[in-house]
Design a protein around this motif. Sequence first.
Motif, mmCIF file in Angstrom:
data_model
loop_
_atom_site.group_PDB
_atom_site.id
_atom_site.type_symbol
_atom_site.label_atom_id
_atom_site.label_comp_id
_atom_site.label_asym_id
_atom_site.label_seq_id
_atom_site.Cartn_x
_atom_site.Cartn_y
_atom_site.Cartn_z
ATOM 1 N N SER A 199 3.212 93.487 74.854
ATOM 2 C CA SER A 199 2.944 94.805 74.127
ATOM 3 C C SER A 199 3.153 95.591 74.569
ATOM 4 N N LYS A 200 2.283 95.339 75.900
ATOM 5 C CA LYS A 200 1.957 96.619 76.764
ATOM 6 C C LYS A 200 3.529 97.428 77.365
ATOM 7 N N LEU A 201 4.365 96.431 77.332
ATOM 8 C CA LEU A 201 5.408 96.777 77.534
ATOM 9 C C LEU A 201 6.961 97.892 76.540
ATOM 10 N N ALA A 202 6.167 97.281 74.887
ATOM 11 C CA ALA A 202 6.917 97.912 73.965
ATOM 12 C C ALA A 202 7.175 99.312 73.810
ATOM 13 N N PRO A 203 5.734 99.971 74.285
ATOM 14 C CA PRO A 203 6.266 101.494 73.670
ATOM 15 C C PRO A 203 6.759 101.898 75.300
ATOM 16 N N ILE A 204 6.892 101.311 76.226
ATOM 17 C CA ILE A 204 7.713 102.055 76.961
ATOM 18 C C ILE A 204 9.271 101.434 76.576
ATOM 19 N N LEU A 205 8.987 100.522 76.267
ATOM 20 C CA LEU A 205 10.656 100.737 76.197
ATOM 21 C C LEU A 205 11.209 101.391 74.865
ATOM 22 N N LYS A 206 10.027 101.522 73.783
ATOM 23 C CA LYS A 206 10.175 101.813 72.861
ATOM 24 C C LYS A 206 11.416 103.905 73.336
ATOM 25 N N GLY A 207 10.265 104.096 74.108
ATOM 26 C CA GLY A 207 10.511 105.493 74.548
ATOM 27 C C GLY A 207 11.782 105.552 75.138
ATOM 28 N N VAL A 208 12.161 104.721 75.920
ATOM 29 C CA VAL A 208 13.462 104.292 76.842
ATOM 30 C C VAL A 208 14.308 104.555 75.398
ATOM 31 N N ALA A 209 14.471 103.905 74.814
ATOM 32 C CA ALA A 209 15.777 103.324 73.287
ATOM 33 C C ALA A 209 15.557 104.728 72.830
ATOM 34 N N GLU A 210 14.674 105.650 72.095
ATOM 35 C CA GLU A 210 14.163 106.759 71.514
ATOM 36 C C GLU A 210 15.672 108.006 72.393
ATOM 37 N N ARG A 211 14.960 107.990 73.159
ATOM 38 C CA ARG A 211 15.807 108.912 74.408
ATOM 39 C C ARG A 211 16.531 108.554 74.933
ATOM 40 N N ASN A 212 17.534 107.102 74.900
ATOM 41 C CA ASN A 212 18.604 107.156 75.255
ATOM 42 C C ASN A 212 19.255 106.639 73.526
ATOM 43 N N PRO A 213 19.302 107.044 72.901
ATOM 44 C CA PRO A 213 20.343 106.305 71.588
ATOM 45 C C PRO A 213 21.736 105.411 71.403
ATOM 46 N N ASN A 214 22.060 105.625 72.331
ATOM 47 C CA ASN A 214 23.701 105.004 73.170
ATOM 48 C C ASN A 214 23.203 103.669 73.535
ATOM 49 N N VAL A 215 21.811 103.598 73.934
ATOM 50 C CA VAL A 215 22.375 102.641 75.078
ATOM 51 C C VAL A 215 20.852 101.100 74.591
ATOM 52 N N TYR A 216 21.137 99.833 73.983
ATOM 53 C CA TYR A 216 20.926 99.102 73.446
ATOM 54 C C TYR A 216 19.782 98.637 74.546
ATOM 55 N N VAL A 217 18.288 98.571 73.884
ATOM 56 C CA VAL A 217 17.293 98.223 75.018
ATOM 57 C C VAL A 217 16.439 96.767 73.836
ATOM 58 N N LYS A 218 16.942 95.743 74.937
ATOM 59 C CA LYS A 218 16.279 94.534 74.375
ATOM 60 C C LYS A 218 15.762 94.033 75.278
ATOM 61 N N SER A 219 13.983 92.743 74.994
ATOM 62 C CA SER A 219 13.342 92.298 75.729
ATOM 63 C C SER A 219 12.848 91.120 75.799
ATOM 64 N N ARG A 220 12.777 90.286 76.347
ATOM 65 C CA ARG A 220 12.371 89.026 76.414
ATOM 66 C C ARG A 220 11.569 88.275 77.187
ATOM 67 N N PRO A 221 10.462 87.222 77.039
ATOM 68 C CA PRO A 221 10.089 86.389 78.063
ATOM 69 C C PRO A 221 11.002 85.768 78.868
ATOM 70 N N LYS A 222 11.097 85.571 80.074
ATOM 71 C CA LYS A 222 11.641 85.017 80.995
ATOM 72 C C LYS A 222 10.849 83.743 81.036
ATOM 73 N N ARG A 223 9.667 83.228 81.107
ATOM 74 C CA ARG A 223 8.948 82.115 81.132
ATOM 75 C C ARG A 223 7.591 82.643 80.955
ATOM 76 N N PHE A 224 6.654 81.410 80.394
ATOM 77 C CA PHE A 224 5.837 81.494 79.826
ATOM 78 C C PHE A 224 4.685 80.491 81.317
ATOM 79 N N GLY A 225 3.255 81.499 80.804
ATOM 80 C CA GLY A 225 2.917 80.772 82.343
ATOM 81 C C GLY A 225 1.652 81.950 83.468
ATOM 82 N N ALA A 226 1.217 81.430 83.950
ATOM 83 C CA ALA A 226 0.511 82.168 85.052
ATOM 84 C C ALA A 226 1.434 83.157 85.438
ATOM 85 N N GLU A 227 2.294 82.584 86.263
ATOM 86 C CA GLU A 227 3.626 83.854 86.558
ATOM 87 C C GLU A 227 4.520 84.570 85.381
ATOM 88 N N VAL A 228 3.754 84.892 84.123
ATOM 89 C CA VAL A 228 4.978 85.460 83.581
ATOM 90 C C VAL A 228 5.894 86.517 84.113
#
Length: 271
Positions: A199-228
Amino acid sequence: MIITEIIVTGNEILEGEILDTNSNWICKQITGIGGQVRKIVVVRDDLDEIATAVRQAVDSEADIVFTIGGMGPTADDKTLQGIASAIGVDLELNQEALELVRKAYAKFAAKGEVDDDRITPPREKMAMLPAGSRPLANSVGAAPGVLLKYGKTTLVALPGVPSELKAIFNESLQPFLVEEFGAGTFDEIMIDVNCNDESKLAPILKGVAERNPNVYVKSRPKRFGAEVKIRVTLSCAGTTREEVKSLLDIAMNDLDQGLTSAGISWEITKA
């Protein structure tokens, strides 16, 4: 839309010895230039299984069928024989393919990578193509790729070594792809972000996607736990590789600024 199917051959994949990254890569390329991959099938190094898979793909009227693997000089490399059996043609010595193999081994021998450049029966085997095929130059390895039209379907046979597969796809196969899909290319950048809160990352990615409409921006957790870690992918399709690279570089710089401002570190995974 151009419908594509992929047939991957190899006992080592079905036995879990090797992870199939090739079909994933081709899926991204085909989707990026406007096609659709309908099916991926993995079969053993068995002539009947390969032939059956190819026959089914042809009968389903796929526009393009990629086969991956089974193109080398050993007895268990049976893909081209399977293709020939599936469409009822013979294997024949293709002189253009033989010349490509000859040049490849001359290059390897000059570099000291093989003992000699003689065209032995196993090496000649890589130039035995289904009748009517056109060889595709392989700038990395010895086995040429194969392009073969059969009815509505175009069969494209590629080696299983990822560097060879990508070289043929990006080089000698490009005229066919441009003819089928129009001028276009696809690429991506992947990074791992050291952030345990998407959720901390979401607004940053949203801004990048809006300023770069020709680039698809996608995030996903790589792993869960203490070292996410969260994996972020920037992907883009365009007319030329230079155009795509420029758009990705701009978006990546934008993302870097956003992450740095938020005190979030990252490392590149793929560029």
